[in-house]
Design a protein around this motif. Structure first.
Motif, mmCIF file in Angstrom:
data_model
loop_
_atom_site.group_PDB
_atom_site.id
_atom_site.type_symbol
_atom_site.label_atom_id
_atom_site.label_comp_id
_atom_site.label_asym_id
_atom_site.label_seq_id
_atom_site.Cartn_x
_atom_site.Cartn_y
_atom_site.Cartn_z
ATOM 1 N N THR A 219 0.860 -1.233 -0.188
ATOM 2 C CA THR A 219 -0.134 0.093 0.162
ATOM 3 C C THR A 219 0.817 1.242 0.032
ATOM 4 N N PRO A 254 -0.861 5.594 -0.968
ATOM 5 C CA PRO A 254 -2.434 5.299 -0.487
ATOM 6 C C PRO A 254 -3.186 6.458 -0.980
ATOM 7 N N VAL A 260 -5.374 2.635 -3.374
ATOM 8 C CA VAL A 260 -4.146 2.768 -3.378
ATOM 9 C C VAL A 260 -3.776 3.110 -5.103
#
Length: 386
Positions: A219, A254, A260
């Motif tokens: 992420t 993110p 993401v």
């Protein structure tokens, strides 16, 4: 092959037999456990080793229906250390309705505190494939089927030398055997170097920077890997001698707590006075330039870039949209006009929430060349594309 088909059939038959032979109450308890295990949003509180087998299937014009079995074993070499990344062993064997078979065992192992990273790959192909010629402007009308048998063994180890920085060594062996099927086809009628196949042993160095929060479903963070391999002239005949270089760069950030953005750039180059056609970079596949049959375009060099938007709307599932561009090229200068587009979408199912291990289904589209249909491909695989 018939053998592989029987293996898949027996696997499914045994699974169904075990389930149907259980008592009714046992079936209910089993179903409750399966529903909780694969649909619950709860995470385990203890780091566990897991083994996850499942059937796989995909379809494309070049392979027809591809089916088989796969399994993913995940584990930690150090369970007490929360920083140690998850290690995995990925096993898969498939067969197609076009009588193509392949198998692989791929490992990715992290030591305590991620001080060492070990990776290995063992693959085998008995996989007739379509050959269209060399370059970025080949045509479907030139397609010829090539019978190929191929094997690969690679080993690599990386050592952490500074925070997020690794350097290491790698080696490998590859074997190729090829033959054409049409005496008047583009492959059979041309004198390509190493036409009947070959083999090589190579040695290389590698370095990487890796600040990813996770190696499974990343992420945030940055990853870059640069490799250089040398193949000495150990074998006689039309064998390859020379250098290869590859770069893989990735960036993750993110956008919200569920969305993401992921970016990826790849370059591959092979250098030598004579380069066998079977070692040239191939555009397409399940990880880069999804939508292109891998090998539809091939040449000495390849450059690709792609972006993904991932929306993990619940812990178990995520939706993905992707797009990119890429090309293969020889010794000529590379320009923006050489690049081909790709785009598509997919879905992710996370079967292990602790390790964020996923199954993915993607459908990608490529370019539409004059007089030909738009290129496309369907992919069912484990783990993320990058």
């Amino acid at each position: 092959m018939v053998f592989k088909s029987k293996v898949v059939f027996v696997f499914l038959l045994v699974f169904c037999g075990i389930f149907l032979s259980a008592p009714v109450m046992g079936q209910k308890k089993l179903m409750d456990k399966l529903i909780h295990k694969f649909l619950s949003n709860e995470k385990d509180t203890v780091k566990k080793n897991t083994f996850f087998p499942f059937p796989v299937a995909s379809m494309s014009p070049e392979t027809g229906l591809e089916y088989g079995v796969a399994a993913l074993y995940s584990f930690y070499l150090e369970k007490e250390d929360t920083a140690t990344r998850v290690s995995t062993i990925n096993i898969m064997a498939t067969h197609t309705t076009h009588n193509q078979s392949k198998a692989k065992i791929v490992s990715d192992v992290w030591s305590r505190d991620n001080q060492y990273h070990y990776s290995s790959e063992l693959r085998y192909w008995d996989f007739p494939y379509s050959f269209y010629g060399i370059g970025a402007n080949t045509w479907k009308s030139d397609k010829e089927s090539i019978n190929e048998k191929r094997a690969r063994l690679t080993l690599a180890v990386d050592k952490q030398l500074a925070k997020n920085y690794y350097a290491g060594l790698e080696t490998g062996f590859e074997y190729f055997k090829n033959s054409g099927t049409d005496p008047d086809g583009i492959y059979s009628a041309n004198q390509y170097f190493g036409k009947s196949g070959g083999k090589r042993i190579y040695f290389g160095v590698r370095q990487s920077y890796d600040s990813r929060d996770k190696v499974t479903y990343t992420t945030k963070g940055l990853y870059g890997n640069l490799r250089a391999d040398y193949t000495p002239g150990f074998f006689s005949g039309e064998q390859y001698t020379g250098w290869q270089m590859a770069f893989d760069g990735r960036y993750f950030t993110p956008l919200t707590d569920k969305v993401v953005l992921a970016l990826n750039g790849v370059y591959e180059g092979i250098y030598g006075s004579q380069v066998p056609f079977y070692m040239m970079s191939q555009l397409g596949g399940e990880n880069t330039m999804r939508g292109y049959y891998q090998g539809r375009f091939r040449d000495k060099n390849m450059a690709t870039m792609q972006a993904e938007i991932k929306y993990r709307f619940v812990p178990r599932f995520a939706l993905v949209g992707f797009g990119g561009a890429g090309t293969v090229f020889g010794d000529q200068p590379l320009t923006i006009h050489h690049f081909k587009p790709n785009y598509g979408a997919g879905i992710r199912y996370f079967f292990d929430l602790n390790k964020d291990l996923s199954l993915r289904i993607d459908y990608g589209f490529g370019e539409k060349r004059a007089g030909e249909g738009r290129l496309s491909g369907f992919y069912f695989s484990m783990d993320e594309a990058f």
